[in-house]
Every structure is written in structure tokens, then in C-alpha cells.
Design a protein around this motif. Structure first.
Motif, PDB file in Angstrom:
ATOM      1  N   LEU A   9      41.392  46.414  34.247  1.00  0.00           N
ATOM      2  CA  LEU A   9      42.852  46.322  34.389  1.00  0.00           C
ATOM      3  C   LEU A   9      43.247  45.819  35.768  1.00  0.00           C
ATOM      4  CD1 LEU A   9      44.047  49.483  32.428  1.00  0.00           C
ATOM      5  CD2 LEU A   9      43.988  47.103  31.666  1.00  0.00           C
ATOM      6  N   GLU A  10      42.557  46.250  36.793  1.00  0.00           N
ATOM      7  CA  GLU A  10      42.854  45.752  38.138  1.00  0.00           C
ATOM      8  C   GLU A  10      42.389  44.303  38.291  1.00  0.00           C
ATOM      9  OE1 GLU A  10      42.336  48.310  41.525  1.00  0.00           O
ATOM     10  OE2 GLU A  10      42.521  50.089  40.249  1.00  0.00           O
ATOM     11  N   TYR A  11      41.321  43.954  37.591  1.00  0.00           N
ATOM     12  CA  TYR A  11      40.872  42.555  37.599  1.00  0.00           C
ATOM     13  C   TYR A  11      41.967  41.653  37.035  1.00  0.00           C
ATOM     14  CZ  TYR A  11      37.886  38.457  36.978  1.00  0.00           C
ATOM     15  OH  TYR A  11      37.351  37.194  37.046  1.00  0.00           O
ATOM     16  N   LEU A  12      42.594  42.087  35.945  1.00  0.00           N
ATOM     17  CA  LEU A  12      43.648  41.288  35.306  1.00  0.00           C
ATOM     18  C   LEU A  12      44.793  40.990  36.266  1.00  0.00           C
ATOM     19  CD1 LEU A  12      43.808  42.963  31.799  1.00  0.00           C
ATOM     20  CD2 LEU A  12      42.931  40.689  32.328  1.00  0.00           C
ATOM     21  N   ILE A  13      45.099  41.926  37.141  1.00  0.00           N
ATOM     22  CA  ILE A  13      46.170  41.725  38.117  1.00  0.00           C
ATOM     23  C   ILE A  13      45.843  40.562  39.055  1.00  0.00           C
ATOM     24  CG2 ILE A  13      47.355  42.796  40.088  1.00  0.00           C
ATOM     25  CD1 ILE A  13      46.970  45.503  38.560  1.00  0.00           C
ATOM     26  N   GLU A  14      44.549  40.350  39.324  1.00  0.00           N
ATOM     27  CA  GLU A  14      44.111  39.289  40.226  1.00  0.00           C
ATOM     28  C   GLU A  14      44.103  37.903  39.579  1.00  0.00           C
ATOM     29  OE1 GLU A  14      40.227  40.397  41.552  1.00  0.00           O
ATOM     30  OE2 GLU A  14      40.958  42.118  42.694  1.00  0.00           O
ATOM     31  N   VAL A  15      44.126  37.853  38.256  1.00  0.00           N
ATOM     32  CA  VAL A  15      44.078  36.560  37.555  1.00  0.00           C
ATOM     33  C   VAL A  15      45.376  35.802  37.850  1.00  0.00           C
ATOM     34  CG1 VAL A  15      43.990  35.453  35.282  1.00  0.00           C
ATOM     35  CG2 VAL A  15      42.560  37.453  35.754  1.00  0.00           C
ATOM     36  N   PRO A  16      45.266  34.516  38.222  1.00  0.00           N
ATOM     37  CA  PRO A  16      46.483  33.746  38.514  1.00  0.00           C
ATOM     38  C   PRO A  16      47.477  33.803  37.353  1.00  0.00           C
ATOM     39  CG  PRO A  16      44.540  32.508  39.144  1.00  0.00           C
ATOM     40  CD  PRO A  16      44.051  33.726  38.406  1.00  0.00           C
ATOM     41  N   THR A  17      48.738  33.885  37.711  1.00  0.00           N
ATOM     42  CA  THR A  17      49.814  34.050  36.733  1.00  0.00           C
ATOM     43  C   THR A  17      49.757  33.009  35.620  1.00  0.00           C
ATOM     44  OG1 THR A  17      51.173  34.888  38.530  1.00  0.00           O
ATOM     45  CG2 THR A  17      52.315  34.303  36.505  1.00  0.00           C
ATOM     46  N   GLU A  18      49.460  31.760  35.962  1.00  0.00           N
ATOM     47  CA  GLU A  18      49.482  30.687  34.958  1.00  0.00           C
ATOM     48  C   GLU A  18      48.380  30.817  33.908  1.00  0.00           C
ATOM     49  OE1 GLU A  18      47.143  29.213  38.530  1.00  0.00           O
ATOM     50  OE2 GLU A  18      49.055  30.225  38.245  1.00  0.00           O
ATOM     51  N   ARG A  19      47.390  31.651  34.159  1.00  0.00           N
ATOM     52  CA  ARG A  19      46.357  31.836  33.138  1.00  0.00           C
ATOM     53  C   ARG A  19      46.191  33.279  32.692  1.00  0.00           C
ATOM     54  NH1 ARG A  19      41.153  30.694  36.994  1.00  0.00           N
ATOM     55  NH2 ARG A  19      42.111  28.712  37.411  1.00  0.00           N
ATOM     56  N   ARG A  20      47.004  34.174  33.208  1.00  0.00           N
ATOM     57  CA  ARG A  20      46.854  35.603  32.900  1.00  0.00           C
ATOM     58  C   ARG A  20      47.047  35.907  31.414  1.00  0.00           C
ATOM     59  NH1 ARG A  20      50.161  38.764  36.654  1.00  0.00           N
ATOM     60  NH2 ARG A  20      48.575  38.031  38.104  1.00  0.00           N
ATOM     61  N   THR A  21      48.065  35.327  30.784  1.00  0.00           N
ATOM     62  CA  THR A  21      48.311  35.607  29.362  1.00  0.00           C
ATOM     63  C   THR A  21      47.111  35.194  28.519  1.00  0.00           C
ATOM     64  OG1 THR A  21      50.692  35.381  29.654  1.00  0.00           O
ATOM     65  CG2 THR A  21      49.852  35.141  27.411  1.00  0.00           C
ATOM     66  N   ALA A  22      46.582  34.006  28.765  1.00  0.00           N
ATOM     67  CA  ALA A  22      45.413  33.536  28.003  1.00  0.00           C
ATOM     68  C   ALA A  22      44.194  34.399  28.298  1.00  0.00           C
ATOM     69  CB  ALA A  22      45.128  32.072  28.333  1.00  0.00           C
ATOM     70  N   PHE A  23      44.022  34.781  29.549  1.00  0.00           N
ATOM     71  CA  PHE A  23      42.882  35.607  29.931  1.00  0.00           C
ATOM     72  C   PHE A  23      42.953  36.967  29.240  1.00  0.00           C
ATOM     73  CE2 PHE A  23      40.165  38.243  32.513  1.00  0.00           C
ATOM     74  CZ  PHE A  23      39.133  37.403  32.875  1.00  0.00           C
ATOM     75  N   GLU A  24      44.137  37.573  29.241  1.00  0.00           N
ATOM     76  CA  GLU A  24      44.308  38.862  28.560  1.00  0.00           C
ATOM     77  C   GLU A  24      44.052  38.725  27.065  1.00  0.00           C
ATOM     78  OE1 GLU A  24      47.670  41.438  29.595  1.00  0.00           O
ATOM     79  OE2 GLU A  24      47.959  40.165  31.358  1.00  0.00           O
TER      80      GLU A  24
END
Length: 154
Positions: A9-24
């Protein structure tokens, strides 16, 4: 780009905003489709899906204190990466994946030995990756892993 995040969950916060939705969505795809027995945890600065010691007490040959790695998921500097050790170790699985990929994505497959790279989040074939995740149980992976390990030791 290795993360020091202590949990996914903390890793997800570090993912750049433009790819966070796809990463999640990719993370959820793996969580929903990996067979029972794999566990999610952090290792190597990324999210990992492993065969825990409770199932495979020998652990990873490089460091037996570590569980047996199977899939890694990372947000690298220029792409999202899926590191699938089954593809690396099982030629039939690799052949299946590379032949199916063009049926799901119009862009060329960008892949290393175990690394599948997605430079554009909109090109991630979630359904194909879900199917790939379902293809190996922890026991299947242990068998392939031990077979490959024994070959390399001869």
C-alpha cells in the motif's frame, strides 16, 4: 528504481500519478487471479508474489531465508514492469504468452528474459495477464523451479 516502502500500500503511494490507476488495477488483477498459496510481500524494492516457506521450506536457492519468488511488480523510471519467473523458466509458457500477446495489444511486445515492460498504461493487457497468473499453481512453479535448478547444477 528501488523502493524502500515497507508494504504494497505504501508502494502504491510512490507510483507516479499518471500510472497509479493502471498499476493498482494490475496489482488487483494478480491478487484476484493467482492461485491459492502465493503470498504478496515486498522484496527487492518492489511488490512480489512468492511461494512462502510454509509451502516450500527450502526457500530461494540464492538465499534460503527468502521465500521462492514468482512474480514481481514494479513501477520503474519509464515503465511498469511485470517480472514473471515462470515465463523465464518454462519455454512452453513463454511461447503461449508471446503468441497470445498480439491478440490483445497492437503494440510490439517489450520483453526481457522474465520482464514484461509497459511504457504506456493503456497498453496493459489485463485479461491476458490474468490468464497468465492463473496458469501456474505454487506446486507447478516449485516443480519447474526445481527442474531448472537441477539442470543448472549439472
Amino acid at each position: 528504481m528501488q523502493s524502500t516502502a515497507p508494504n504494497p500500500l505504501e508502494y502504491l503511494i510512490e507510483v507516479p500519478t499518471e500510472r497509479r490507476t493502471a498499476f493498482e488495477r494490475l496489482r488487483n488483477t494478480l491478487l484476484e487471479n493467482l492461485p491459492d498459496g502465493f503470498e504478496e510481500r515486498m522484496a527487492g524494492g518492489m511488490i512480489n508474489y512468492v511461494v512462502p516457506h510454509a509451502i516450500f521450506p527450502a526457500g530461494y536457492h540464492c538465499n534460503p531465508k527468502d521465500p521462492l519468488p514468482f512474480i514481481g511488480l514494479a513501477s520503474q523510471k519509464n515503465f511498469i514492469a511485470v517480472y514473471h519467473m515462470g515465463i523465464y523458466a518454462n519455454p512452453e509458457l513463454l511461447e503461449w504468452f508471446t503468441s497470445e500477446y498480439p491478440k490483445h495489444v497492437k503494440t510490439k511486445l517489450d520483453m526481457g528474459k522474465s520482464c514484461i515492460r509497459f511504457k504506456k498504461p493503456e497498453n496493459i493487457p489485463f485479461e491476458l495477464l490474468a490468464e497468465l497468473a492463473r496458469k501456474m499453481t505454487p506446486q507447478d512453479w516449485i516443480e519447474v523451479y526445481e527442474e531448472q535448478l537441477n539442470k543448472s547444477r549439472k
